[in-house]
Design an enzyme around this catalytic site. Sequence first.
Site, PDB file in Angstrom:
ATOM      1  N   GLU A 332       0.806  -1.223   0.000  1.00 26.06           N
ATOM      2  CA  GLU A 332       0.000   0.000   0.000  1.00 26.06           C
ATOM      3  C   GLU A 332       0.837   1.271   0.000  1.00 26.06           C
ATOM      4  OE1 GLU A 332      -0.525  -2.646   1.810  1.00 26.06           O
ATOM      5  OE2 GLU A 332      -2.645  -3.023   2.202  1.00 26.06           O
ATOM      6  N   LYS A 441      -1.433 -11.304  23.478  1.00 29.48           N
ATOM      7  CA  LYS A 441      -1.936 -10.558  24.626  1.00 29.48           C
ATOM      8  C   LYS A 441      -2.077 -11.535  25.788  1.00 29.48           C
ATOM      9  CE  LYS A 441      -4.551  -6.372  24.972  1.00 29.48           C
ATOM     10  NZ  LYS A 441      -5.673  -5.591  24.522  1.00 29.48           N
TER      11      LYS A 441
HETATM   12  P1  AMP Z   1       3.515  -6.446   1.905  1.00 27.49           P
HETATM   13  O1  AMP Z   1       2.368  -5.600   1.574  1.00 27.49           O
HETATM   14  O2  AMP Z   1       3.398  -7.841   1.455  1.00 27.49           O
HETATM   15  O3  AMP Z   1       4.789  -5.817   1.460  1.00 27.49           O
HETATM   16  O4  AMP Z   1       3.589  -6.547   3.504  1.00 27.49           O
HETATM   17  C1  AMP Z   1       3.692  -5.422   4.306  1.00 27.49           C
HETATM   18  C2  AMP Z   1       3.954  -5.832   5.728  1.00 27.49           C
HETATM   19  O5  AMP Z   1       5.198  -6.510   5.829  1.00 27.49           O
HETATM   20  C3  AMP Z   1       4.089  -4.674   6.697  1.00 27.49           C
HETATM   21  O6  AMP Z   1       2.834  -4.184   7.103  1.00 27.49           O
HETATM   22  C4  AMP Z   1       4.868  -5.325   7.830  1.00 27.49           C
HETATM   23  O7  AMP Z   1       4.027  -6.072   8.679  1.00 27.49           O
HETATM   24  C5  AMP Z   1       5.782  -6.271   7.095  1.00 27.49           C
HETATM   25  N1  AMP Z   1       7.094  -5.653   6.923  1.00 27.49           N
HETATM   26  C6  AMP Z   1       7.580  -5.039   5.847  1.00 27.49           C
HETATM   27  N2  AMP Z   1       8.844  -4.620   6.067  1.00 27.49           N
HETATM   28  C7  AMP Z   1       9.161  -4.972   7.324  1.00 27.49           C
HETATM   29  C8  AMP Z   1      10.307  -4.819   8.162  1.00 27.49           C
HETATM   30  N3  AMP Z   1      11.403  -4.231   7.738  1.00 27.49           N
HETATM   31  N4  AMP Z   1      10.241  -5.299   9.422  1.00 27.49           N
HETATM   32  C9  AMP Z   1       9.132  -5.911   9.880  1.00 27.49           C
HETATM   33  N5  AMP Z   1       8.032  -6.101   9.141  1.00 27.49           N
HETATM   34  C10 AMP Z   1       8.041  -5.632   7.883  1.00 27.49           C
END
Ligand code: AMP
Length: 543
Positions: A332, A441
Amino acid sequence: MLRPMLGRMMDFPLSLSHLLERARTQFPRGEIVTRRADRSLVRASYADFHRRALQLAAALVRLGVRPGDRVATLCWNHQQHLEAYFGVPALGAVVHTLNLRLHPSELGYIARHAEDKVVIVDRSLLPLFEQLRADVRSIERVIVVADGGAAPEGTLDYEALIAAEAPLEALPTLDERSAAMICYTSGTTGNPKGVVYSHRSTVLHALVACTTDGIGIGERDVVLPVVPMFHAAAWGLPFAAVATGAKIVMPGPHLDPPSLLELMASEGVTVAAGVPTIWLGILALLDESPTRWDLSRVRNMVIGGSAAPASMIEGFSRRHKLEVLHAWGMTETNPLGTVSRVARALEGASPEAQLAARASQGRAVPFVETRHVGEDGRPLPWDGETMGELEVRGPWVASSYFGDEGADRFTQDGWFKTGDVVTIDAHGYVRITDRAKDVIKSGGEWISSVALENALMSHPAVLEAAVFAARHPKWDERPLAAVVLKGGKTASRDELLAHLGGRFARFWLPDDVLFVEQIPRTSTGKFLKSKLRELYGEHLMKR
Ligand code: AMP
């Protein structure tokens, strides 16, 4: 919005066509290297890329593709995929990248939802494509990137198709807000949702990604997007690379550590990007054979998509003199939101404090704004302790989903709810403690699975660790750890718990450690904690 006096500057559209044209005029000798399925390397110049992208555009026009139509790709990272990234938007149509790791029924849903008209598909992925084709009535034409083989009957061969065309000359002047690309979220709950990138958002994102404190890319760089082009536009790297004239190295389907290391060494890669799993494999191999590959030109390894463990960042840096840049983003957000560099204010801090900053998700890049809010929706203090849901806004953050689904993810006052639970500190560093749907939680208190995972992965015998919520008769939920050990290494449950002891409050420590062969993952390489909960969620109830 106030407009006390109008500026008198040109309203020059921020379009991808400009970047494509610039590839021809400024960097005709720029290079694009692709590793094909048969492992051979193919080289093309930016001049070839420009010509072929516009030949593809001309061919699509002849096939009846009109501005606004969706042209899907089901491809690995390669030159033709890059041509589609630019050729399709050049005619005003929209590239829709299909994620080849999804189940055919999910892909069918997504292709129907986007109403894809033409699909460009790798020959090696035809068996997958055949499983969804019949379910997607909107598809009129199938173009096959045959990779030296033959396109089957009823399909069009990519090379033959474009060879018959002169490059499209009269490119439409597009409103910069028109759509260039659609990527679907890989949500594990509910149907995937379409995020529609505009030319403007993609161009602005590329420019900020190129800045020194962003990812930092220039013409002298050699960029290796290991992250697939079907995952959030390979984090915008193809656009950033073309904007600057950098050499681009495409790994094709060969994403195993030896193939990647060989490519990094032989092509002189300076910037590479991928998810932590890929880099964990690479680190393990480098630890085994530290001098086998000459990686002296590598300047920056961008890791994101899931949390990069501090031990991995440190391991690369200390044992191999390789610098990791941890970045956070989402489909997004086009996708770059934050990057983690050591702030000037931390220059004199201890190595541990600097490592902690680098292992955080980082600070927002220009034009992305961050805040985190409590359950009542009110912004929380930037004290590095208070946890809340991260919200973002900016010119490359989605304002709605395709088809107006998921309206509840957008706040009344114009922010996007990320679903990530974070703290933000006084310097602006964001630290993800969990996905909202994965939070643990226990007795009413939040426990950060990401912090526990990071600590577990700093144990020398642990390859990977995921901590998730298991049901508990007294505390509602308790943390449980699933651990994959490194080949040939051993560690007991008590040893691992002792490793965590002292670093966390006692009630944070997992109630048990399960040793597993592998941790289930999503199509984009994230831990699939819903599956862990399904498999082991009752583990503590049975004891
Ligand atoms: P996507 O839309 O598949 O790219 O997923 C996005 C989600 O990936 C984010 O909302 C995070 O939960 C996770 N995410 C992306 N980058 C990181 C990061 N560097 N560290 C932890 N979680 C991440």
